[in-house]
Design a protein around this motif. Sequence first.
Motif, PDB file in Angstrom:
ATOM      1  N   UNK A  37     -14.039  15.348  50.897  1.00 15.55           N
ATOM      2  CA  UNK A  37     -14.774  14.925  50.593  1.00 15.55           C
ATOM      3  C   UNK A  37     -16.414  14.570  51.731  1.00 15.55           C
ATOM      4  N   UNK A  38     -17.399  15.208  50.536  1.00 20.79           N
ATOM      5  CA  UNK A  38     -18.545  15.456  51.750  1.00 20.79           C
ATOM      6  C   UNK A  38     -19.887  14.758  51.663  1.00 20.79           C
ATOM      7  N   UNK A  39     -20.111  13.339  52.673  1.00 23.06           N
ATOM      8  CA  UNK A  39     -20.878  12.402  51.964  1.00 23.06           C
ATOM      9  C   UNK A  39     -22.744  13.551  52.278  1.00 23.06           C
ATOM     10  N   UNK A  40     -23.585  13.252  51.029  1.00 20.91           N
ATOM     11  CA  UNK A  40     -24.074  11.980  50.374  1.00 20.91           C
ATOM     12  C   UNK A  40     -23.194  12.026  49.024  1.00 20.91           C
ATOM     13  N   UNK A  41     -22.186  12.725  48.876  1.00 19.06           N
ATOM     14  CA  UNK A  41     -21.348  12.934  47.249  1.00 19.06           C
ATOM     15  C   UNK A  41     -20.486  12.329  47.361  1.00 19.06           C
ATOM     16  N   UNK A  42     -20.224  11.358  46.705  1.00 23.45           N
ATOM     17  CA  UNK A  42     -19.230  10.042  45.682  1.00 23.45           C
ATOM     18  C   UNK A  42     -18.166  11.396  45.018  1.00 23.45           C
ATOM     19  N   UNK A  43     -17.236  11.113  45.047  1.00 28.10           N
ATOM     20  CA  UNK A  43     -16.185  11.544  44.806  1.00 28.10           C
ATOM     21  C   UNK A  43     -15.310  10.633  43.537  1.00 28.10           C
ATOM     22  N   UNK A  44     -15.846  11.190  42.445  1.00 27.10           N
ATOM     23  CA  UNK A  44     -15.177  10.764  41.209  1.00 27.10           C
ATOM     24  C   UNK A  44     -13.504  10.055  40.741  1.00 27.10           C
ATOM     25  N   UNK A  45     -13.591   9.176  40.323  1.00 25.26           N
ATOM     26  CA  UNK A  45     -11.907   9.180  39.756  1.00 25.26           C
ATOM     27  C   UNK A  45     -11.560   9.104  38.585  1.00 25.26           C
ATOM     28  N   UNK A  46     -10.966   9.806  38.134  1.00 26.34           N
ATOM     29  CA  UNK A  46     -10.945  10.175  35.960  1.00 26.34           C
ATOM     30  C   UNK A  46     -10.035  10.441  35.688  1.00 26.34           C
ATOM     31  N   UNK A  47      -9.465   9.666  34.786  1.00 26.96           N
ATOM     32  CA  UNK A  47      -7.820  10.219  33.901  1.00 26.96           C
ATOM     33  C   UNK A  47      -9.012  10.401  32.611  1.00 26.96           C
ATOM     34  N   UNK A  48      -9.023  11.787  32.132  1.00 22.99           N
ATOM     35  CA  UNK A  48      -9.299  12.209  31.096  1.00 22.99           C
ATOM     36  C   UNK A  48      -8.209  12.832  30.414  1.00 22.99           C
ATOM     37  N   UNK A  49      -8.008  13.036  29.086  1.00 23.84           N
ATOM     38  CA  UNK A  49      -7.313  13.019  27.717  1.00 23.84           C
ATOM     39  C   UNK A  49      -8.380  13.330  26.726  1.00 23.84           C
ATOM     40  N   UNK A  50      -7.788  14.809  26.174  1.00 26.91           N
ATOM     41  CA  UNK A  50      -8.064  14.988  24.273  1.00 26.91           C
ATOM     42  C   UNK A  50      -6.668  15.990  24.024  1.00 26.91           C
ATOM     43  N   UNK A  51      -6.640  14.664  22.899  1.00 24.18           N
ATOM     44  CA  UNK A  51      -5.767  15.005  22.693  1.00 24.18           C
ATOM     45  C   UNK A  51      -5.808  15.573  20.523  1.00 24.18           C
ATOM     46  N   UNK A  52      -5.197  16.136  19.990  1.00 25.58           N
ATOM     47  CA  UNK A  52      -5.865  17.267  18.618  1.00 25.58           C
ATOM     48  C   UNK A  52      -4.627  17.205  18.341  1.00 25.58           C
ATOM     49  N   UNK A  53      -4.527  16.593  16.759  1.00 26.29           N
ATOM     50  CA  UNK A  53      -3.329  16.795  15.610  1.00 26.29           C
ATOM     51  C   UNK A  53      -4.944  18.205  14.181  1.00 26.29           C
ATOM     52  N   UNK A  54      -4.375  18.989  14.105  1.00 25.06           N
ATOM     53  CA  UNK A  54      -4.509  19.703  12.694  1.00 25.06           C
ATOM     54  C   UNK A  54      -4.158  20.193  11.614  1.00 25.06           C
ATOM     55  N   UNK A  55      -4.968  19.446  10.954  1.00 22.92           N
ATOM     56  CA  UNK A  55      -4.405  19.976   9.708  1.00 22.92           C
ATOM     57  C   UNK A  55      -4.628  19.834   8.393  1.00 22.92           C
ATOM     58  N   UNK A  56      -3.542  20.665   7.380  1.00 22.16           N
ATOM     59  CA  UNK A  56      -3.618  21.645   6.596  1.00 22.16           C
ATOM     60  C   UNK A  56      -4.161  21.113   5.232  1.00 22.16           C
ATOM     61  N   UNK A  57      -5.080  21.638   4.982  1.00 28.80           N
ATOM     62  CA  UNK A  57      -5.752  20.640   3.138  1.00 28.80           C
ATOM     63  C   UNK A  57      -5.596  21.791   2.851  1.00 28.80           C
ATOM     64  N   UNK A  58      -4.397  21.660   1.083  1.00 27.77           N
ATOM     65  CA  UNK A  58      -4.083  22.715  -0.031  1.00 27.77           C
ATOM     66  C   UNK A  58      -3.175  23.859   1.005  1.00 27.77           C
TER      67      UNK A  58
END
Length: 235
Positions: A150-171
């Motif tokens: 972590x080096x000034x002047x940069x600020x460290x982000x704190x992130x908790x991110x999720x991408x959750x996907x379902x697949x639907x097959x129509x007909x």
Amino acid sequence: NRKHRLAYDVERVVQEHLTYVREEISDGWDLIHQEGEMKVYRREVEENGIVVDPLKIFHSMKGVTGHEICQYFWDYQYRMEWETTLDSTKIIEVLDPDTVIFFQMHKRVWPAAQRDSCFWSHIRCISNSEEDQPTWLVVNYTTPHHLAPIKSPHVRLVANVALICETIINEPPLNIQDIKRENIECKLTYVAFVNPGGWVPSAALRSVAKREYPRFLKRFTSYVLEQTRDKPILF
Ligand SMILES: O=S(=O)(CCO)c1ccc(-c2ccc(C3CCCC3)c([C@H]3C[C@H]3c3ccccn3)c2)cc1
């Protein structure tokens, strides 16, 4: 089974997301943006004066699978093609074939100081029951790393991110190889818990988030549709 030093953390955070993704949108979540199938919800939360609003986006799109969406989100080689809010991204460690550690420089959002982020990024397929399609997910979770000081002047982000996907097959046709892209649909849930890591004017951050999250997801999903249009379907 311990595969690498962060295996337990990854397991815990993945299970947490799987628990909460099914939770109905309860009160306290405001619908802040709606565009076609995309619905963007936000809760207003501040931690010692810093805006840490959780974001939850529901979206569905025809013509792509959850595996394809997660693969393009996780795989660093495509990132700079769809991510317009990054100055740079690089892998600093590979923990296993599905888990890497990224270091990213985010574009500066005036008047805030420039943010950087270091997170482990994990992709996983969860086959629930054999008849319907599996669930694919990607989690990006902040972690410290000796190659991401972590080096000034940069600020460290704190992130908790999720991408959750379902697949639907129509007909669904009789056999799987006859399935065409117009018969498939991906339903995705994107959740982001982002702490800017240092003070940012609340109103400014809220308006940037309200503009940037929908833009970012729309750009990403359009990119994947474009990239997969003429390719064989990746289930
Ligand atoms: O889905 S990911 O894991 C994709 C990997 O890159 C992801 C997405 C977004 C962010 C992020 C980073 C910084 C900010 C703020 C904090 C202070 C100044 C900038 C924001 C807020 C402002 C919202 C925002 C949303 C989307 C894009 C950019 N800006 C979001 C982090 C990770």
